[in-house]
Scaffold this motif. Structure first.
Motif, PDB file in Angstrom:
ATOM      1  N   ILE A 108      -0.834  78.166  -0.625  1.00 56.87           N
ATOM      2  CA  ILE A 108      -0.506  76.774  -0.904  1.00 56.87           C
ATOM      3  C   ILE A 108       0.959  76.696  -1.307  1.00 56.87           C
ATOM      4  CG2 ILE A 108      -1.372  76.919  -3.288  1.00 56.87           C
ATOM      5  CD1 ILE A 108      -2.168  73.922  -2.980  1.00 56.87           C
ATOM      6  N   THR A 109       1.697  75.778  -0.683  1.00 59.03           N
ATOM      7  CA  THR A 109       3.136  75.653  -0.872  1.00 59.03           C
ATOM      8  C   THR A 109       3.492  74.175  -0.996  1.00 59.03           C
ATOM      9  OG1 THR A 109       3.389  77.564   0.606  1.00 59.03           O
ATOM     10  CG2 THR A 109       5.379  76.355   0.062  1.00 59.03           C
ATOM     11  N   TYR A 110       4.572  73.888  -1.700  1.00 56.22           N
ATOM     12  CA  TYR A 110       5.080  72.523  -1.816  1.00 56.22           C
ATOM     13  C   TYR A 110       6.470  72.489  -1.206  1.00 56.22           C
ATOM     14  CZ  TYR A 110       5.718  67.885  -3.900  1.00 56.22           C
ATOM     15  OH  TYR A 110       5.897  66.538  -4.095  1.00 56.22           O
ATOM     16  N   HIS A 111       6.637  71.680  -0.148  1.00 55.70           N
ATOM     17  CA  HIS A 111       7.891  71.651   0.606  1.00 55.70           C
ATOM     18  C   HIS A 111       8.200  70.218   1.017  1.00 55.70           C
ATOM     19  CE1 HIS A 111      11.004  72.742   3.461  1.00 55.70           C
ATOM     20  NE2 HIS A 111      10.325  72.203   4.459  1.00 55.70           N
ATOM     21  N   LYS A 112       9.386  69.751   0.664  1.00 62.67           N
ATOM     22  CA  LYS A 112       9.830  68.399   1.017  1.00 62.67           C
ATOM     23  C   LYS A 112       8.794  67.344   0.647  1.00 62.67           C
ATOM     24  CE  LYS A 112      13.219  69.472   4.609  1.00 62.67           C
ATOM     25  NZ  LYS A 112      13.679  69.228   6.001  1.00 62.67           N
ATOM     26  N   ASN A 113       8.338  67.424  -0.613  1.00 58.20           N
ATOM     27  CA  ASN A 113       7.418  66.430  -1.188  1.00 58.20           C
ATOM     28  C   ASN A 113       6.047  66.402  -0.530  1.00 58.20           C
ATOM     29  OD1 ASN A 113       9.419  65.439  -3.049  1.00 58.20           O
ATOM     30  ND2 ASN A 113      10.330  64.314  -1.334  1.00 58.20           N
ATOM     31  N   GLU A 114       5.666  67.523   0.089  1.00 60.73           N
ATOM     32  CA  GLU A 114       4.330  67.626   0.664  1.00 60.73           C
ATOM     33  C   GLU A 114       3.720  68.981   0.324  1.00 60.73           C
ATOM     34  OE1 GLU A 114       3.507  65.178   4.606  1.00 60.73           O
ATOM     35  OE2 GLU A 114       5.175  66.558   4.904  1.00 60.73           O
ATOM     36  N   PHE A 115       2.396  68.974   0.142  1.00 61.89           N
ATOM     37  CA  PHE A 115       1.648  70.212  -0.021  1.00 61.89           C
ATOM     38  C   PHE A 115       1.283  70.751   1.357  1.00 61.89           C
ATOM     39  CE2 PHE A 115       0.918  68.033  -4.023  1.00 61.89           C
ATOM     40  CZ  PHE A 115       1.015  69.055  -4.961  1.00 61.89           C
ATOM     41  N   TYR A 116       1.454  72.057   1.527  1.00 65.05           N
ATOM     42  CA  TYR A 116       1.038  72.751   2.754  1.00 65.05           C
ATOM     43  C   TYR A 116       0.042  73.842   2.392  1.00 65.05           C
ATOM     44  CZ  TYR A 116       4.941  70.748   5.464  1.00 65.05           C
ATOM     45  OH  TYR A 116       5.818  69.899   6.101  1.00 65.05           O
ATOM     46  N   ILE A 117      -1.020  73.935   3.137  1.00 65.83           N
ATOM     47  CA  ILE A 117      -1.912  75.091   3.058  1.00 65.83           C
ATOM     48  C   ILE A 117      -1.969  75.728   4.436  1.00 65.83           C
ATOM     49  CG2 ILE A 117      -4.283  75.907   2.757  1.00 65.83           C
ATOM     50  CD1 ILE A 117      -4.685  73.832   0.613  1.00 65.83           C
ATOM     51  N   ASP A 123     -11.355  84.861  13.305  1.00 63.16           N
ATOM     52  CA  ASP A 123     -11.864  84.834  14.675  1.00 63.16           C
ATOM     53  C   ASP A 123     -11.092  83.881  15.591  1.00 63.16           C
ATOM     54  OD1 ASP A 123     -14.116  86.677  14.457  1.00 63.16           O
ATOM     55  OD2 ASP A 123     -14.910  85.191  13.053  1.00 63.16           O
ATOM     56  N   PHE A 124     -10.232  83.038  15.022  1.00 58.96           N
ATOM     57  CA  PHE A 124      -9.562  82.024  15.848  1.00 58.96           C
ATOM     58  C   PHE A 124      -8.051  81.958  15.649  1.00 58.96           C
ATOM     59  CE2 PHE A 124     -13.971  80.688  15.363  1.00 58.96           C
ATOM     60  CZ  PHE A 124     -14.341  80.506  16.688  1.00 58.96           C
ATOM     61  N   GLY A 125      -7.561  82.250  14.445  1.00 59.26           N
ATOM     62  CA  GLY A 125      -6.126  82.211  14.245  1.00 59.26           C
ATOM     63  C   GLY A 125      -5.737  81.579  12.920  1.00 59.26           C
ATOM     64  N   ILE A 126      -4.497  81.115  12.844  1.00 58.97           N
ATOM     65  CA  ILE A 126      -3.927  80.571  11.610  1.00 58.97           C
ATOM     66  C   ILE A 126      -3.807  79.051  11.738  1.00 58.97           C
ATOM     67  CG2 ILE A 126      -1.857  80.503  10.158  1.00 58.97           C
ATOM     68  CD1 ILE A 126      -1.390  83.448  11.015  1.00 58.97           C
ATOM     69  N   TYR A 127      -4.341  78.353  10.745  1.00 58.05           N
ATOM     70  CA  TYR A 127      -4.324  76.894  10.707  1.00 58.05           C
ATOM     71  C   TYR A 127      -3.380  76.408   9.605  1.00 58.05           C
ATOM     72  CZ  TYR A 127      -8.639  76.817  13.533  1.00 58.05           C
ATOM     73  OH  TYR A 127      -9.578  76.975  14.530  1.00 58.05           O
ATOM     74  N   MET A 128      -2.899  75.164   9.756  1.00 56.61           N
ATOM     75  CA  MET A 128      -2.096  74.511   8.722  1.00 56.61           C
ATOM     76  C   MET A 128      -2.652  73.120   8.465  1.00 56.61           C
ATOM     77  SD  MET A 128       0.407  72.018   8.176  1.00 56.61           S
ATOM     78  CE  MET A 128       1.462  71.812   9.615  1.00 56.61           C
ATOM     79  N   ILE A 129      -2.716  72.743   7.173  1.00 51.04           N
ATOM     80  CA  ILE A 129      -3.032  71.375   6.797  1.00 51.04           C
ATOM     81  C   ILE A 129      -2.036  70.963   5.722  1.00 51.04           C
ATOM     82  CG2 ILE A 129      -5.478  71.460   7.382  1.00 51.04           C
ATOM     83  CD1 ILE A 129      -6.108  72.062   4.515  1.00 51.04           C
ATOM     84  N   LYS A 130      -1.796  69.661   5.560  1.00 50.69           N
ATOM     85  CA  LYS A 130      -0.838  69.203   4.563  1.00 50.69           C
ATOM     86  C   LYS A 130      -1.278  67.863   3.990  1.00 50.69           C
ATOM     87  CE  LYS A 130       2.464  67.167   7.867  1.00 50.69           C
ATOM     88  NZ  LYS A 130       3.907  67.131   8.247  1.00 50.69           N
ATOM     89  N   ALA A 131      -0.660  67.520   2.826  1.00 50.00           N
ATOM     90  CA  ALA A 131      -1.026  66.288   2.136  1.00 50.00           C
ATOM     91  C   ALA A 131       0.111  65.874   1.223  1.00 50.00           C
ATOM     92  CB  ALA A 131      -2.306  66.491   1.325  1.00 50.00           C
ATOM     93  N   LYS A 132       0.203  64.561   0.964  1.00 54.56           N
ATOM     94  CA  LYS A 132       1.194  64.039   0.024  1.00 54.56           C
ATOM     95  C   LYS A 132       0.767  64.314  -1.418  1.00 54.56           C
ATOM     96  CE  LYS A 132       4.078  61.940   2.906  1.00 54.56           C
ATOM     97  NZ  LYS A 132       5.523  62.319   3.016  1.00 54.56           N
ATOM     98  N   LYS A 133      -0.550  64.312  -1.655  1.00 55.39           N
ATOM     99  CA  LYS A 133      -1.108  64.584  -2.973  1.00 55.39           C
ATOM    100  C   LYS A 133      -2.120  65.715  -2.861  1.00 55.39           C
ATOM    101  CE  LYS A 133      -0.708  59.823  -4.674  1.00 55.39           C
ATOM    102  NZ  LYS A 133      -1.453  58.670  -5.267  1.00 55.39           N
TER     103      LYS A 133
END
Length: 397
Positions: A108-117, A123-133
């Motif tokens: 979990i990272t915070y970059h440019k006012n957004e959270f990234y996970i 079995d499938f690969g690397i995913y990304m999701i993000k949120a303002k809060k």
């Protein structure tokens, strides 16, 4: 019928209690804490600070909702505030029980006012999701790098605007393991390029190196990475002035003379007062991977974790220690446990064994949870409609 009457009578004379079991408290109330800070299965934790708030996520495997989001003000007392993964893709796979599969070690990272996970599905690969809060809503999972056996991703946005990702490999899928690589991403973090550079081959001294976390400090790039295997391993640190290496390495945390086995894989956090702390887990068999907090400091641009009891230059986990200085004192809190189902929504402590289906049941506004029978599974182990929560302590009611 007599048995039923007795049960009803006994239930009725139990006094009402607030929805907290008080089964595990790390905060000693005197300015100290005792590890573990959470005696529950928050496997492969990662933590980020945003201003005066701390947010944690952890592996959720096949449990849905997944990617729990926990919040703390002091690094010791935590509560669940949401989940980042409402439904796990691919849906045709995770509509069925997939024990041990699904969401492995996230970051979990915070970059440019957004959270990234960034989270891996081996079995499938690397995913990304993000949120303002941190509470959400979170975006739909985006597959940023497809491939079998790609695990434990951690991003780094450099000061020049360039973006990178480090990750490891699951030998069961990739047919290679004990390796860490660094590759580039687009600045938005939505595409991870296939330009991997191997930064360590751990087969000689760092067998099963995995779980990397990417940081930059004082001109050095750091990769915090556990090695040696989950039950018996240690914490290794890699550092380099060049993001692609070569990297130096140093062992900084081990079990030593303590009872805390395999202390590794977690997160470095700096408080708003400038203190450094490190989160890691301890594998405790049926209780899962429970969460510990270690003091940390920097010496000659190397992190020093825990206490070096035997003076061999490698830290060991502490049991009781002074709480982090976050500038204020905060009340004792714990993740939700007991539930009277009085709310017309499911409590955040509950998870299904697969993607929820509409015919499994509903919360109500009448003070109960309504569940339906489902006979599609041959045994309970493979029943997707089990509503469960983590063991919160060694003993609990």
């Amino acid at each position: 019928m007599k048995n039923i009457k007795i049960i009803v009578f006994l239930f009725c004379i139990i006094p009402f209690q607030k929805n907290t079991a008080q089964v595990w408290t790390s905060d000693n109330g005197d300015g100290t804490y005792t590890n573990p800070i959470l005696h529950a299965d928050y496997s492969d934790p990662d933590v980020v600070r945003v201003d005066d708030d701390y947010y944690m996520t952890a592996s959720s495997f096949n449990c849905i909702p997944g990617l729990p989001i926990l919040h703390s003000k002091d690094l010791v007392n935590w509560k669940i505030i949401g989940h980042a993964l409402v439904k796990q893709p691919p849906f045709e796979t995770y509509d069925r029980v997939q024990h041990g599969n699904g969401v492995w070690a996230p970051s979990i990272t915070y970059h440019k006012n957004e959270f990234y996970i960034y989270y891996p599905d081996p079995d499938f690969g690397i995913y990304m999701i993000k949120a303002k809060k941190a509470e959400g809503p979170w975006s739909e999972p985006l597959l940023v790098k497809a491939g079998k056996g790609l695990i434990d991703p951690s991003p780094l946005w450099d000061t020049d605007g360039k973006a990178y990702l480090t990750h490891a490999f699951a030998g069961s899928r990739a047919q290679i393991k004990s390796l860490l690589v660094v590759c580039t991403m687009n600045p938005e973090g939505t595409v991870v390029n296939n330009d991997e550079v191997m930064v360590i081959d751990g087969h000689k001294d760092e067998e099963t190196i995995e779980g990397p976390k990417f940081y930059k400090r004082n001109g050095y790039y750091y990769i915090f990475a556990p090695a040696g295997g989950v039950p018996t391993g240690w914490q290794t640190i890699l550092r380099s002035k060049n993001i692609f290496g070569p990297y130096e390495k140093k062992k900084v945390l081990e079990q030593g003379s303590t009872a805390i086995n395999g202390p590794h894989q977690g997160a470095w956090v700096t408080t708003q007062t400038g203190e450094d702390w490190f989160f890691h887990f301890q594998d405790k068999d049926a209780y899962g991977r429970i969460l510990h907090l270690q003091p940390m400091k920097w010496v000659n641009d190397w992190p020093v974790m825990g206490e070096d009891y035997d003076k061999n230059g490698i830290g060991e986990p502490v049991t009781t220690f002074k709480k982090p200085n976050v500038g204020k004192k905060y009340p004792i809190e714990a993740p939700a446990e007991s539930d009277e189902f009085n709310e017309p929504r499911l409590g955040l402590q509950w998870q299904w064994q697969a993607n929820r289906q509409i015919n499994w049941g509903f919360p109500t506004s009448l003070g109960y949870l309504n569940l339906f029978c489902n006979t599609t599974s041959q045994n309970i182990f493979n029943a997707p409609n089990l509503l469960l929560q983590k063991f919160p302590a060694e003993e609990f009611t």
